[in-house]
Design an enzyme around this catalytic site. Sequence first.
Site, PDB file in Angstrom:
ATOM      1  N   GLY A  15      38.340  31.711 129.779  1.00  0.00           N
ATOM      2  CA  GLY A  15      37.162  31.355 130.575  1.00  0.00           C
ATOM      3  C   GLY A  15      35.935  31.023 129.750  1.00  0.00           C
ATOM      4  N   SER A  16      36.134  30.592 128.494  1.00  0.00           N
ATOM      5  CA  SER A  16      34.943  30.249 127.704  1.00  0.00           C
ATOM      6  C   SER A  16      34.216  29.045 128.310  1.00  0.00           C
ATOM      7  CB  SER A  16      35.305  30.008 126.241  1.00  0.00           C
ATOM      8  OG  SER A  16      36.008  28.797 126.075  1.00  0.00           O
ATOM      9  N   ASN A  17      34.968  28.156 128.950  1.00  0.00           N
ATOM     10  CA  ASN A  17      34.306  27.009 129.595  1.00  0.00           C
ATOM     11  C   ASN A  17      33.635  27.403 130.901  1.00  0.00           C
ATOM     12  OD1 ASN A  17      34.707  24.383 128.026  1.00  0.00           O
ATOM     13  ND2 ASN A  17      36.693  25.419 127.866  1.00  0.00           N
ATOM     14  N   HIS A 102      47.868  25.199 136.393  1.00  0.00           N
ATOM     15  CA  HIS A 102      48.770  25.033 137.548  1.00  0.00           C
ATOM     16  C   HIS A 102      48.537  23.615 138.049  1.00  0.00           C
ATOM     17  CE1 HIS A 102      50.610  25.683 141.525  1.00  0.00           C
ATOM     18  NE2 HIS A 102      49.552  25.079 142.017  1.00  0.00           N
ATOM     19  N   ASN A 118      38.512  18.035 136.171  1.00  0.00           N
ATOM     20  CA  ASN A 118      39.330  18.753 135.188  1.00  0.00           C
ATOM     21  C   ASN A 118      38.843  18.483 133.775  1.00  0.00           C
ATOM     22  OD1 ASN A 118      41.679  20.273 134.280  1.00  0.00           O
ATOM     23  ND2 ASN A 118      42.582  18.323 133.660  1.00  0.00           N
ATOM     24  N   HIS A 120      40.160  18.492 129.777  1.00  0.00           N
ATOM     25  CA  HIS A 120      41.407  18.451 129.001  1.00  0.00           C
ATOM     26  C   HIS A 120      41.068  18.259 127.519  1.00  0.00           C
ATOM     27  CE1 HIS A 120      45.599  18.114 128.220  1.00  0.00           C
ATOM     28  NE2 HIS A 120      45.468  16.920 127.692  1.00  0.00           N
ATOM     29  N   ASP A 161      46.722  15.706 133.887  1.00  0.00           N
ATOM     30  CA  ASP A 161      45.579  15.449 133.012  1.00  0.00           C
ATOM     31  C   ASP A 161      45.260  13.952 132.979  1.00  0.00           C
ATOM     32  OD1 ASP A 161      45.151  18.186 132.258  1.00  0.00           O
ATOM     33  OD2 ASP A 161      46.943  18.047 131.039  1.00  0.00           O
ATOM     34  N   GLU A 190      33.783  21.028 123.977  1.00  0.00           N
ATOM     35  CA  GLU A 190      33.989  21.228 125.423  1.00  0.00           C
ATOM     36  C   GLU A 190      32.807  21.942 126.052  1.00  0.00           C
ATOM     37  OE1 GLU A 190      38.790  21.466 126.110  1.00  0.00           O
ATOM     38  OE2 GLU A 190      37.770  23.335 125.644  1.00  0.00           O
TER      39      GLU A 190
HETATM   40  C1  GAR Z   1      40.373  24.357 127.330  1.00  0.00           C
HETATM   41  O1  GAR Z   1      40.543  23.913 126.021  1.00  0.00           O
HETATM   42  C2  GAR Z   1      40.761  23.276 128.307  1.00  0.00           C
HETATM   43  O2  GAR Z   1      40.459  21.978 127.862  1.00  0.00           O
HETATM   44  C3  GAR Z   1      42.249  23.491 128.404  1.00  0.00           C
HETATM   45  O3  GAR Z   1      42.379  24.891 128.489  1.00  0.00           O
HETATM   46  C4  GAR Z   1      41.368  25.478 127.655  1.00  0.00           C
HETATM   47  C5  GAR Z   1      40.725  26.636 128.399  1.00  0.00           C
HETATM   48  O4  GAR Z   1      39.872  27.357 127.542  1.00  0.00           O
HETATM   49  N1  GAR Z   1      42.821  22.811 129.528  1.00  0.00           N
HETATM   50  C6  GAR Z   1      44.001  22.197 129.480  1.00  0.00           C
HETATM   51  O5  GAR Z   1      44.734  22.213 128.512  1.00  0.00           O
HETATM   52  C7  GAR Z   1      44.383  21.428 130.738  1.00  0.00           C
HETATM   53  N2  GAR Z   1      45.592  20.731 130.540  1.00  0.00           N
HETATM   54  P1  GAR Z   1      38.897  28.484 128.153  1.00  0.00           P
HETATM   55  O6  GAR Z   1      39.774  29.410 129.005  1.00  0.00           O
HETATM   56  O7  GAR Z   1      38.361  29.194 126.947  1.00  0.00           O
HETATM   57  O8  GAR Z   1      37.846  27.800 128.959  1.00  0.00           O
END
Ligand code: GAR
Length: 204
Positions: A15-17, A102, A118, A120, A161, A190
Amino acid sequence: MALTATLVVLASGSGSNLQAILDACERGELDAVVSLVVVNRRSSFAAQRAAAQGIATHCAPLDPYRQRFDDRAAARAAYDADLAAEVAAFSPDLVVLAGWMHLFSMAFLGKFPNQVVNLHPALPGTFPGAHAIDEAWAEHESRGLAHTGVMVHLVPDEGVDDGPVIVAEEIPINSDDTRESLEARIRSVEHRVFPAAIAQLLES
Ligand code: GAR
């Protein structure tokens, strides 16, 4: 959009994003509130981040649906329809997939046309799926891939994606990079790009 927007954020991992979005809201760079955070894994740290800020959380594992239905597609459709109803109850302006592992069917996406966004960790058309950074790194090692990137896109359908791109940013893979340093750089891009893309989408 003149009023403060409502976001529902879905996450499966650390969940850093999600945190970057919450921080951007706090700093006033993103005129939005996160009204619900959904996780699909009990271990997801995203739920703890949300709870720490007093945000409603909902844990929605797929497993009970897999046990209830023999057919995988039926399980997925029922799960997606139920989750769409939970999310719709919060009337979000945008549904934000922040590391959500998912793949939604139209049973979910059909409820939120032009509202699902989304993130990616790769450039448009490259390395779809859950292992984009690993795949880019493998291609760097085997064939000298010199850059990868990140993108934020709308999710109109079941393409993986894939969808109309809001923002994409190239990221070089340096000769002194390791798999870990590349991932760290991707993450920090990101954290800047995702909240900005959401703000851009809300203003459009
Ligand atoms: C992120 O790098 C995001 O781009 C990726 O999951 C990570 C979640 O990081 N998403 C995908 O790969 C989608 N196909 P986070 O949990 O630290 O936010």
